[in-house]
Design an enzyme around this catalytic site. Structure first.
Site, PDB file in Angstrom:
ATOM      1  CG  HIS A 150      -3.424 -10.227   9.579  1.00 51.98           C
ATOM      2  ND1 HIS A 150      -2.784 -10.381   8.374  1.00 51.98           N
ATOM      3  CD2 HIS A 150      -2.802  -8.869   9.990  1.00 51.98           C
ATOM      4  CE1 HIS A 150      -2.205  -9.369   8.034  1.00 51.98           C
ATOM      5  NE2 HIS A 150      -1.980  -8.468   8.698  1.00 51.98           N
ATOM      6  CD  GLU A 151      -4.208  -6.189  12.508  1.00 55.07           C
ATOM      7  OE1 GLU A 151      -3.180  -5.683  12.986  1.00 55.07           O
ATOM      8  OE2 GLU A 151      -4.258  -6.245  11.176  1.00 55.07           O
ATOM      9  CD  GLU A 159       0.032  -6.422   6.786  1.00 58.91           C
ATOM     10  OE1 GLU A 159      -1.162  -6.629   6.361  1.00 58.91           O
ATOM     11  OE2 GLU A 159       0.536  -6.234   7.996  1.00 58.91           O
ATOM     12  CG  HIS A 186       0.816  -7.530  12.360  1.00 60.01           C
ATOM     13  ND1 HIS A 186       1.978  -7.593  11.567  1.00 60.01           N
ATOM     14  CD2 HIS A 186      -0.198  -7.150  11.791  1.00 60.01           C
ATOM     15  CE1 HIS A 186       1.658  -7.231  10.224  1.00 60.01           C
ATOM     16  NE2 HIS A 186       0.261  -7.054  10.382  1.00 60.01           N
TER      17      HIS A 186
END
Length: 369
Positions: free
Chosen positions: A146-147, A197, A150
């Site tokens: 997930h990060e 997100e 980003h």
């Protein structure tokens, strides 16, 4: 196109071996997993009056060096020597998404489970001890992915500005006009970040390639380390109830509740991710058919915006939220608007007012099929 890129360790700890096979996505563009609402919100944010000026000013003023020194001095940097299992996950995530430069990762002492990707020139990933202690290996792998998502999407720049402006707004709250101007940008940034997100959740799924682990992680963030007391289907049912329940008053309250948040509600995130995992788009990516970074320069901005607008329109048409259904009725030329509004706000169904032509309101909440 399968690669053994997940390196676990045997019990002796002396030899790295693949624990299971995961697909890799060479040259993947962030467009492959970005939620259309993410792109739309970012376009709207950039058009906000004064945003370019603030962005350019803060790009030169934000103390990024200080930020890096702070984490270096007061957190634990992930490496082969420290939190080695997280370091392996980080390198694997960057390998799977083909992010050439592995961003530094830090573990920060904080009992609240959280993770973030910040930085203007280069992204930094920070995870809290609360999160590390809460999640198992596969759940944590989805968070690390997930990060990294980003980072690949370039979200860290806007996230850093959001953190700075939020703190600044608290310091200048006594200045009416100054605070209003800052809060306008903060509100727009939060709207975009909530959408981003959803994109990063998709990147986490591409890295972990385990939907159940992604669902478990979101449930734990919502309800703690009590998986034996929780159920994925019941958790997703909450998302349906949240979207469809109540009347227009509840729709307004939902908007007010979500405005101060940087993240969407966890049930909503779980439902959105599961829905995407069941689409043909996700399967095409897993089959190796996805947009490449070297094609990004040829991508039409207007085409991306049309896709985003189309996605929004589909979401509105399919939404069970009372406010969205009312908007659809208005767009469709529904008769007796006054009667519908009264029924929606009072929760008494949709009997039209005097002279109404619609009879019973067919736009009220219905049971989920």
């Amino acid at each position: 196109m399968t690669d053994d890129n997940d390196h676990g360790q045997q019990d002796g700890g002396h030899e790295n071996v693949p624990s299971r096979q995961r697909r890799r996505f060479p040259g993947i563009s962030s467009r492959a997993y970005e939620h259309p609402a993410d792109r739309s919100a970012l376009v709207a944010l950039r058009k906000l009056t004064g945003f370019d000026t603030v962005f350019k000013a803060l790009s030169g003023l934000l103390p990024e060096r200080s930020l890096r020194l702070l984490f270096l001095s007061d957190s634990v940097r992930v490496s082969d020597a420290q939190f080695a299992h997280l370091n392996t996950m980080l390198r694997d995530a960057c390998y799977i998404l083909d992010l050439e430069k592995v961003p530094p990762m830090y573990v920060n002492m904080d009992p609240n489970p959280n993770a973030m990707c910040i930085g203007l020139d280069e992204p930094i990933i920070v995870v809290t001890t609360g999160l590390v202690e809460l999640l198992d290996e596969e759940e944590m792998r989805a968070v690390v992915g997930h990060e990294v998502g980003h980072a690949l999407s370039g979200h860290s720049v806007y996230r850093t500005i959001l953190l700075f402006l939020t703190n600044l707004a608290l310091k200048v709250a006594w200045i009416p006009l100054g605070n209003m101007a800052i809060m306008a940008i903060v509100t727009a940034l939060r709207e975009w970040f909530r959408k981003s997100e959803l994109s990063a959740d998709r990147a986490g799924l591409l890295v972990g390639q385990d939907l159940k682990a992604s669902m478990r992680g979101l449930m734990k963030i919502a309800g703690g380390n009590h998986l034996h007391e929780m159920n994925v289907d019941a958790f997703l049912e909450q998302a349906k109830e949240y979207e469809a329940g109540g009347d227009l008053r509840d729709s307004v309250l939902k908007i007010l509740n979500v405005m101060p948040r940087t993240h969407p509600f966890t049930t909503v995130r779980a439902a959105e991710l599961k829905k995407w995992a069941e689409t043909r788009d996700y399967q095409r990516i897993m089959d190796g058919h996805y947009p490449r970074r070297d094609e990004d320069r040829d991508t039409s901005v207007s085409d991306s915006f049309r896709q985003s607008a189309s996605s929004y329109a589909d979401d509105m048409r399919n939404s069970k939220d009372p406010l969205m259904k009312l908007v659809n009725d208005i767009a469709g030329g529904a008769g007796d608007l006054g009667g519908k509004l009264r029924g929606k706000f009072t929760g008494q169904g949709g009997q039209g007012g005097q002279g109404g032509q619609g009879g019973q309101d067919s736009s009220g909440p219905t049971e989920d099929k």
